[in-house]
Design a protein around this motif. Structure first.
Motif, PDB file in Angstrom:
ATOM      1  N   THR A 207      -1.366   2.877  -7.748  1.00  0.00           N
ATOM      2  CA  THR A 207      -2.770   3.531  -8.374  1.00  0.00           C
ATOM      3  C   THR A 207      -2.130   4.694  -9.353  1.00  0.00           C
ATOM      4  O   THR A 207      -2.793   5.130  -9.912  1.00  0.00           O
ATOM      5  N   THR A 208      -1.234   5.573  -8.539  1.00  0.00           N
ATOM      6  CA  THR A 208      -0.649   6.609  -9.270  1.00  0.00           C
ATOM      7  C   THR A 208      -0.243   6.520 -10.524  1.00  0.00           C
ATOM      8  O   THR A 208      -0.508   6.960 -11.491  1.00  0.00           O
TER       9      THR A 208
ATOM     10  N   SER B 118       0.867  -1.062  -0.103  1.00  0.00           N
ATOM     11  CA  SER B 118      -0.104   0.040  -0.148  1.00  0.00           C
ATOM     12  C   SER B 118       0.940   1.255  -0.105  1.00  0.00           C
ATOM     13  O   SER B 118       1.993   1.331   0.433  1.00  0.00           O
ATOM     14  N   GLY B 119       0.452   2.149  -0.781  1.00  0.00           N
ATOM     15  CA  GLY B 119       1.314   3.368  -0.827  1.00  0.00           C
ATOM     16  C   GLY B 119       2.612   3.317  -1.795  1.00  0.00           C
ATOM     17  O   GLY B 119       3.205   4.446  -1.533  1.00  0.00           O
TER      18      GLY B 119
HETATM   19  N1  LIG Z   1      -3.644  13.273  -4.678  1.00  0.00           N
HETATM   20  C1  LIG Z   1      -2.576  12.962  -4.020  1.00  0.00           C
HETATM   21  N2  LIG Z   1      -2.023  14.238  -3.102  1.00  0.00           N
HETATM   22  C2  LIG Z   1      -0.968  13.908  -2.330  1.00  0.00           C
HETATM   23  N3  LIG Z   1      -0.295  12.501  -2.315  1.00  0.00           N
HETATM   24  C3  LIG Z   1      -1.086  11.356  -2.832  1.00  0.00           C
HETATM   25  C4  LIG Z   1      -2.037  11.907  -3.845  1.00  0.00           C
HETATM   26  N4  LIG Z   1      -2.346  10.610  -4.349  1.00  0.00           N
HETATM   27  C5  LIG Z   1      -1.323   9.773  -3.878  1.00  0.00           C
HETATM   28  N5  LIG Z   1      -0.775  10.374  -3.009  1.00  0.00           N
HETATM   29  C6  LIG Z   1       0.559   9.427  -2.182  1.00  0.00           C
HETATM   30  O1  LIG Z   1       1.155   9.010  -3.145  1.00  0.00           O
HETATM   31  C7  LIG Z   1       1.577   7.739  -2.778  1.00  0.00           C
HETATM   32  C8  LIG Z   1       1.299   6.592  -3.420  1.00  0.00           C
HETATM   33  O2  LIG Z   1      -0.105   6.503  -3.576  1.00  0.00           O
HETATM   34  P1  LIG Z   1      -0.993   5.121  -4.592  1.00  0.00           P
HETATM   35  O3  LIG Z   1      -2.247   5.735  -4.259  1.00  0.00           O
HETATM   36  O4  LIG Z   1      -0.329   5.255  -5.834  1.00  0.00           O
HETATM   37  O5  LIG Z   1      -0.504   3.968  -3.796  1.00  0.00           O
HETATM   38  P2  LIG Z   1      -0.915   2.440  -3.906  1.00  0.00           P
HETATM   39  O6  LIG Z   1       0.115   1.717  -4.254  1.00  0.00           O
HETATM   40  O7  LIG Z   1      -2.015   2.523  -5.034  1.00  0.00           O
HETATM   41  O8  LIG Z   1      -1.504   1.943  -2.590  1.00  0.00           O
HETATM   42  P3  LIG Z   1      -2.864   1.085  -2.172  1.00  0.00           P
HETATM   43  O9  LIG Z   1      -2.323  -0.441  -2.351  1.00  0.00           O
HETATM   44  O10 LIG Z   1      -3.138   1.467  -0.726  1.00  0.00           O
HETATM   45  O11 LIG Z   1      -4.030   1.445  -3.193  1.00  0.00           O
HETATM   46  C9  LIG Z   1       0.966   7.758  -1.385  1.00  0.00           C
HETATM   47  O12 LIG Z   1       2.062   7.892  -0.390  1.00  0.00           O
HETATM   48  C10 LIG Z   1       0.085   8.629  -1.296  1.00  0.00           C
HETATM   49  O13 LIG Z   1      -0.207   8.980  -0.015  1.00  0.00           O
END
Ligand SMILES: Nc1ncnc2c1ncn2[C@@H]1O[C@H](COP(=O)(O)OP(=O)(O)OP(=O)(O)O)[C@@H](O)[C@H]1O
Ligand SMILES: Nc1ncnc2c1ncn2[C@@H]1O[C@H](COP(=O)(O)OP(=O)(O)OP(=O)(O)O)[C@@H](O)[C@H]1O
Ligand code: SF4
Ligand SMILES: [Mg+2]
Ligand SMILES: [Mg+2]
Lengths: 313, 321, 273
Positions: free
Chosen positions: C60-61, C55-56
């Protein structure tokens, strides 16, 4: 999934596949109607509705009963209730009962049209500000703040004294123009949180235009809140119109309750003719109360914390 | 007598359309130091069951019948003030999605302190702080992070802080409702290890609720599988995994992806071991009949019965050799 | 060009994405957060590519950047050989037709006020399929393919009348209705129980076989990635720490982080297999 197996099974029968909106409306209505507050509001409002409808009848029976131009030739001063004039007459011999009935019609007209217009402005501006964000949002919200802090009654009075008597529709428009900012703030914050919901991203991924997202995806979701605010705006529009009329800036060609009060005051019958003073005063209080009660009951329907069994996650 | 005994517990929700049974005649008992896992699909009534034990059902939910005995006390008829004292001090609950319920504008440490001090007004602030420090050590969060704001914690830390809070009064029983569902595998694994270790060390009884049978298997001695409000299979963990009998349990296990592929049920053959017929639970037919690959005419006409496969392993199903 | 190998579906080169943290009122420091830090990847036509991480870590980004829901700060993303950063107007719309998303949370990703038919048919309206008969037909096909049949029975339903698994199938039907070439599935089953997620995985594998769609499968569950993917990349703190054929990555993990992910998977060691 947050509903029981039985409900789920029920949803799969063809008969239960009613439209979501209809189903929600019916559920909401049932919940609303269980609430004594809502029931009382609807009852009061229905009374005023009946008054507004039958206001067309007396002038047809006898032109003497026309609220504006009808005069009882036998009466030359304000008189108390009688068989002929159930509530009495004003100082010109006009029938107070028909005036009161007509006042209900005007109150509906002014209240609902001003509220409707302010809700339309407020919802549009709120959705645009919340959806566009950044500069647009800042500019629109500062503009809303400016209007919100303006002493609206004073400005209308100023306009009225500049242009002489105002037509009732101009008054409606002015009320609407001054009353949208509160609505737009609420709708904007709802839009801001809706914008974060994944289904908006899904619409963008499908290639939906901004227009489509605003009107097809955001609007239906904020509409219940807009309707709620509409009931509160009706109340405030009726009060503003009455205040304007009482202060002598109403449309002299319209018989509203505010105008009736203004006539009692102007002709110096304030303390001599309670039969003239009280009915319009009571009606103003009751109709605003009825919309207010309906608004409160609707709030309970719309507040998700108060409807646990309708959880849509 | 066991620490917790639940007999015939039936819970319903009243809504405008219907009165829906959310948990139907649930029976189980739990000893000190043991743990039971409740698994089942979303909406089958797991949270409802946990909430009912603590008498925390939403206003439209109520216990229709049944008994809950905790350490000799009849929980369902305890006066409110005494129930208040049992909650949290003797039975703590980790609520579903609780880690998102931290107040965002208040420091986490302050929130824990406040909870401790409202439950124990006599304690001094210094003592309470000391206690929080010990709890943080237990859940392995550095003590200098105690007074951070919630957004400064990662999801896993927030959840560990929730666990710390649940442990604050050294309860005899913890009910943990999906404590790891929102977390990723690595953090989930850490939290599960933590819960297991603490439970063992402090000899706490644990009710662990999850929709993920793999997670439950890692923590619990016993497993109860729930389907549409009914417990359909209950037994020791090894029994349920090695000889799953109820067709829903089998479906759950045989679609469970492990790192080596789909989980393989060892007892491939028959879902129906020899068993003695017993009294049916109720007049209702089996709720799984529309999806069950083994549904027979008997299932459609007769209600399922409790069958004992071993003294500790029971199944609610009509299948029988 | 008969001899050159087929062009990759997606090529990512050294992309970066930074969020400034000023959105939080209580932040201790106003420092920027680098969510994606120099990622390079190549996804071939027709493959299922797994992106695995905790996670994080930025999964998703990365998906949102590929979907052009957000703009990259540095680097380049090429879709079928063309840089997507400057896409506008008709070109952007064409891109939107070819690339689709299957969302994470079936409870949040369908508009509660739209019936299943409206939801599935919306992309068709947007992309100019005028005839309502054609729309009905295509929507029905998509729902059938997603396992919601008979489709006509589901047309008038609203999301709250469906189970989580059914909703996710509706979301898949919506994603597939335009016959996209590239689909991103962002943890499509993290909210669903094992029996349902397994059927969704099988459905995705099926769609790939029958419709030849290229799939980017985002997950934190290596077991699911192994089941579905040809190749896997492991992402950690915005950087790719390892990538390769899925069997290879899982059997011979090359980084400590991948090993940790594998060790954290639930095991059933107490079962005497
Ligand atoms: N709109 C935003 N503004 C600021 N920080 C963000 C934003 N979107 C994501 N982040 C940060 O970017 C990092 C990556 O987030 P992301 O959502 O891509 O993780 P993930 O791998 O999809 O996690 P998960 O398994 O929880 O879905 C995280 O630390 C998150 O807090
Ligand atoms: N306040 C309520 N009023 C009416 N019905 C309710 C209420 N709360 C829950 N239910 C219903 O009771 C059933 C059981 O709900 P419960 O929350 O116990 O499920 P769960 O097994 O915990 O599911 P999840 O895994 O999603 O948390 C569901 O069908 C739900 O719709
Ligand atoms: S009772 Fe019959 S239908 Fe129900 S689970 Fe057992 S075999 Fe299947
Ligand atoms: Mg629950
Ligand atoms: Mg994510």
């Amino acid at each position: 999934m947050n509903f029981s197996a039985e409900t789920r099974a029920a949803c799969n029968t063809a008969a239960a596949k009613r439209s979501y909106n209809l189903q929600r409306f019916l559920d909401g209505w049932a919940l609303f109607y269980e609430n004594p507050v809502g029931k009382l509001g609807v009852f009061l409002l229905a009374c005023f509705g009946v008054m507004a409808l039958i206001s067309y009848i007396p002038p047809l029976i006898d032109p003497m009963y026309h609220p504006m131009t009808g005069v009882d030739p036998w009466i030359s001063n304000a008189t108390g209730p009688s068989a002929k004039h159930w509530l009495g007459t004003d100082n010109l011999g006009r029938d107070l009962f028909t005036q009161l009935l007509t006042g209900a019609r005007i109150a509906f007209m002014v209240g609902i049209s001003a509220a409707f217009m302010s809700i339309v402005f407020g919802t549009l501006i709120g959705m645009i500000a919340g959806y566009a964000g950044r500069v647009t949002d800042a500019a629109l919200m500062r503009f809303a703040d400016m209007i919100m802090v303006m002493p609206s009654l004073l400005v209308v009075l100023l306009l009225a004294s500049l242009f002489g008597q105002l037509n009732i529709w101009i008054i409606v428009l002015l009320i609407a123009l001054f009353r949208w900012p509160g609505v737009s703030r609420v709708i904007r914050s709802q839009t801001l949180s809706l914008k974060q919901r994944p289904f908006i991203d899904m619409a963008r991924v499908a290639g939906a235009s901004h227009m489509r997202i605003i009107f097809r995806h955001i609007l239906p979701n904020v509409l219940p809140m807009a309707c709620l605010y509409m009931t509160f705006r009706v109340t405030s529009a009726i009060i503003v119109e009455a205040a304007l009329a009482f202060l002598g800036f109403g449309d002299p060609n319209t018989v509203s309750w505010g105008m009736m009060l203004q006539w009692v005051w102007k002709t110096g019958h304030m303390f001599q003719a309670p039969y003239w003073l009280l009915p319009p005063g009571i009606c103003i209080s009751l109709i605003t109360l009825s919309f207010y009660l309906i608004g409160r009951a609707m709030e309970e329907v719309l507040d998700p914390r108060l409807r646990k069994e309708e959880n849509f996650e | 007598m066991a620490l917790l005994e639940v007999e015939n517990l039936t819970i319903a929700y009243k809504t405008r359309r219907e009165t829906a049974i959310a948990a139907d005649r649930v029976n189980f008992s739990l000893e000190r130091g043991r743990s039971v896992g409740i698994v089942g699909e979303s909406g089958c009534g797991k949270t409802t069951l946990g909430m009912a034990l603590l008498r925390l059902l939403p206003s439209n939910g109520f216990v229709k019948k049944g008994r809950v005995t905790f350490d000799g006390m009849d929980l369902l008829s305890l006066p409110d003030t005494r129930m208040q004292r049992v909650r949290w001090k003797r039975i703590a609950m980790i609520f579903q999605a609780a880690m998102n319920a931290w107040n965002p504008v208040q420091r986490i440490g302050d929130q824990i302190l406040e909870a401790i001090r409202t439950h124990d007004p006599k304690i001094t602030k210094a003592e309470a702080v000391k206690q929080v420090e010990q709890l943080y050590e237990l859940v392995e969060i550095p003590a200098d992070r105690i007074f951070d704001f919630p957004h400064q914690y990662s999801g896993g830390m927030k959840q560990r802080a929730i666990i710390a809070m649940a442990l604050a009064c050294s309860p005899d029983l913890i009910i943990a409702d999906e404590p790891t569902t929102a977390l990723d595998v690595i953090v989930q694994d850490q939290i599960l290890q933590k819960i297991k270790a603490i439970q063992k060390e402090k000899n706490i009884a644990l009710i662990f609720i999850s929709h993920d049978i793999g997670v439950v298997a890692g923590v619990c001695h016993e497993i109860m599988v729930m389907y549409r409000g009914k417990i359909v299979e209950a037994g020791r963990r090894e029994e349920v995994f090695e000889v799953p009998v109820h067709p829903y349990t089998r479906a759950l296990l045989s679609s469970y992806l492990t790192i080596d592929g789909v989980f393989e049920i060892r007892d491939k053959q028959s879902p129906a071991p020899p068993c003695t017929p017993a009294e049916p639970l109720s007049k209702e037919l089996c709720g799984y009949v529309h999806l069950c690959p083994h549904a027979s005419e008997a299932c459609r006409s007769r209600p399922p019965q409790w069958r004992e496969i071993t003294p500790t392993h029971k199944v609610l199903c009509s299948l029988c050799r | 060009m008969p001899d050159t190998p087929a062009e990759p579906m997606v090529q990512i080169q050294g992309i970066k994405k930074t969020y400034s943290e000023d959105r939080s009122l209580f932040a201790r420091s106003a420092q920027a957060l680098t969510a994606i830090d120099g990622v390079s990847l190549c996804i071939e036509k027709g493959e299922v590519f797994g992106l695995v991480g905790a996670s994080g870590s930025g999964k998703t980004t990365l998906g949102r950047l590929l979907l052009k829901l957000e703009e990259i700060d540095a680097g380049q993303i090429r879709f079928q050989g063309k840089d997507i950063s400057g896409l506008k107007g008709a070109a952007l719309k064409d891109f939107r037709r070819r690339v689709q998303l299957i969302p994470q949370d079936p409870y949040q990703s369908l508009n509660p006020y739209m019936s299943i038919f409206d939801t599935v048919a919306e992309p068709l309206i947007i992309h100019g399929i005028r005839s309502s008969e054609a729309r009905r037909q295509k929507a029905a096909q998509a729902l059938d393919a997603a396992g919601l049949s008979p489709a006509a029975d589901f047309f008038p339903s609203y999301p709250h009348q469906l189970s989580g698994g059914q909703r996710q199938r509706a979301a898949i039907a919506r994603a597939m209705v335009l016959s996209p070439e590239f689909v991103i599935a962002d943890e499509p089953t993290s909210m669903l129980d094992a029996t349902i997620s397994f059927t969704i995985f099988k459905l995705l594998a099926d769609l790939r076989k029958t419709q030849g769609v290229t799939l980017l499968f985002i997950t934190h569950d290596l077991a699911a990635a192994r089941f579905l993917c040809d190749r896997i990349a492991v992402i950690y703190k915005g950087q790719i720490v390892e990538s390769g054929l899925s069997e290879q990555v899982i059997n011979n993990p090359g980084s400590d982080y991948t090993r940790a992910l594998i060790n954290a998977q639930p095991r059933f060691s107490f079962v005497n297999q």
